[in-house]
Design an enzyme around this catalytic site. Structure first.
Site, PDB file in Angstrom:
ATOM      1  N   GLU A  35      -1.117  -9.015   3.451  1.00  0.00           N
ATOM      2  CA  GLU A  35      -1.074  -9.523   4.837  1.00  0.00           C
ATOM      3  C   GLU A  35      -2.470  -9.847   5.362  1.00  0.00           C
ATOM      4  O   GLU A  35      -2.605 -10.591   6.342  1.00  0.00           O
ATOM      5  CB  GLU A  35      -0.367  -8.510   5.761  1.00  0.00           C
ATOM      6  CG  GLU A  35      -1.210  -7.343   6.272  1.00  0.00           C
ATOM      7  CD  GLU A  35      -1.383  -6.206   5.270  1.00  0.00           C
ATOM      8  OE1 GLU A  35      -0.947  -6.359   4.121  1.00  0.00           O
ATOM      9  OE2 GLU A  35      -1.968  -5.163   5.656  1.00  0.00           O
ATOM     10  N   HIS A  40      -3.203  -5.214   0.162  1.00  0.00           N
ATOM     11  CA  HIS A  40      -2.750  -5.645   1.496  1.00  0.00           C
ATOM     12  C   HIS A  40      -2.696  -7.173   1.551  1.00  0.00           C
ATOM     13  O   HIS A  40      -3.610  -7.804   2.100  1.00  0.00           O
ATOM     14  CB  HIS A  40      -3.696  -5.114   2.584  1.00  0.00           C
ATOM     15  CG  HIS A  40      -3.483  -3.681   2.912  1.00  0.00           C
ATOM     16  ND1 HIS A  40      -2.576  -3.245   3.859  1.00  0.00           N
ATOM     17  CD2 HIS A  40      -4.038  -2.572   2.388  1.00  0.00           C
ATOM     18  CE1 HIS A  40      -2.595  -1.925   3.921  1.00  0.00           C
ATOM     19  NE2 HIS A  40      -3.478  -1.484   3.041  1.00  0.00           N
ATOM     20  N   CYS A  85       0.836  -1.198   0.000  1.00  0.00           N
ATOM     21  CA  CYS A  85       0.000   0.000   0.000  1.00  0.00           C
ATOM     22  C   CYS A  85       0.876   1.255   0.000  1.00  0.00           C
ATOM     23  O   CYS A  85       1.582   1.487  -0.965  1.00  0.00           O
ATOM     24  CB  CYS A  85      -0.989  -0.042   1.153  1.00  0.00           C
ATOM     25  SG  CYS A  85      -2.465   0.938   0.829  1.00  0.00           S
TER      26      CYS A  85
END
Ligand code: MN
Length: 235
Positions: free
Chosen positions: A213, A211, A107
């Site tokens: 993660e 993202h 990001c």
């Protein structure tokens, strides 16, 4: 020995606590790295020592980026910025790049990578891009891949993921505009928004606009595993 991965941290405006989402830490641990959260250290010698000590840098998501760093004044749609964070990340990135150590940016991390190398970005894609845009600030659960990205075949990202089209989540209103000559675009959304960039010169320097993660999918796992594998080279 596990590779030590420096993780950049956020801070709320006018607050005093360094934070990162636990998902970032988990993603690094799951892929085999040893996470180490980094406060904003601005002294040049100290920055050099941090760059020496860590095996890879993981530049996490967070607030917007100070537009004076790429020669603009603030657009009305610019969100909160933490100038010390910007300065710390960009200076540390420059040192990591000089040493050819791996960097994964997610990001805002993909934008700071580009700014550190002389590129620029949209302060607000909805106000500044002329094409009709997708929803890049999704209102779906965090792990939901809300839009597609097309991955360029001759890219590190493609080598990692092994797919030309993947679904990604999307939580950004900023994006890279002119990509530094040291970088190439490695993924685009269907509306033309730059969704990933990577270094043409360094071994493993990748920035993704989404993202990973927060996504529980194979493509995200492969990105982290590839990053940690690259970080092991120096250990
Ligand atoms: Mn997006």
């Amino acid at each position: 020995m596990k590779p030590i991965i420096g993780i950049t941290t956020s801070m709320e405006i006018d607050q005093t606590q360094y934070t990162t989402n636990q998902r970032n830490v988990r993603a690094i641990i799951r892929a085999g790295g040893l996470p180490m959260m980094l406060p904003y250290v601005l002294d040049d010698m100290d920055l050099a020592q941090i760059a020496q000590q860590i095996d890879g840098l993981y530049a996490t998501g967070g607030d917007d980026i100070d537009p004076t760093l790429f020669g603009e004044e603030p657009h009305p749609k610019l969100g909160p910025i933490i100038p010390k964070r910007d300065q710390f990340e960009i200076e540390l990135m420059k040192k990591m790049l000089d040493m050819d150590k791996p960097i994964l940016g997610v990001c805002r991390g993909s934008q700071t990578l580009n700014i550190a190398a002389g590129g620029d970005m949209y302060q607000d894609i909805y106000a500044q891009m002329e094409s009709e845009l997708l929803q890049h600030s999704q209102r779906a659960p965090r792990e939901h891949g809300s839009h597609y990205v097309d991955i360029l075949g001759n890219s590190l990202l493609y080598q990692l993921v092994g797919q030309k089209k993947i679904r990604v989540n999307s939580y950004h209103h900023q994006a890279n505009r002119d990509v530094s000559e040291n970088y190439q675009i490695s993924a685009l959304a269907s509306d033309g928004v730059v969704e990933a960039i990577e270094s043409k010169e360094n071994t493993f320097v990748l920035g993704v606009q989404w993202h990973p993660e927060a996504m529980n999918d194979e493509a995200s796992d492969k990105i982290y595993l590839g990053f940690i594998e690259a970080c092991k080279q120096d250990v």
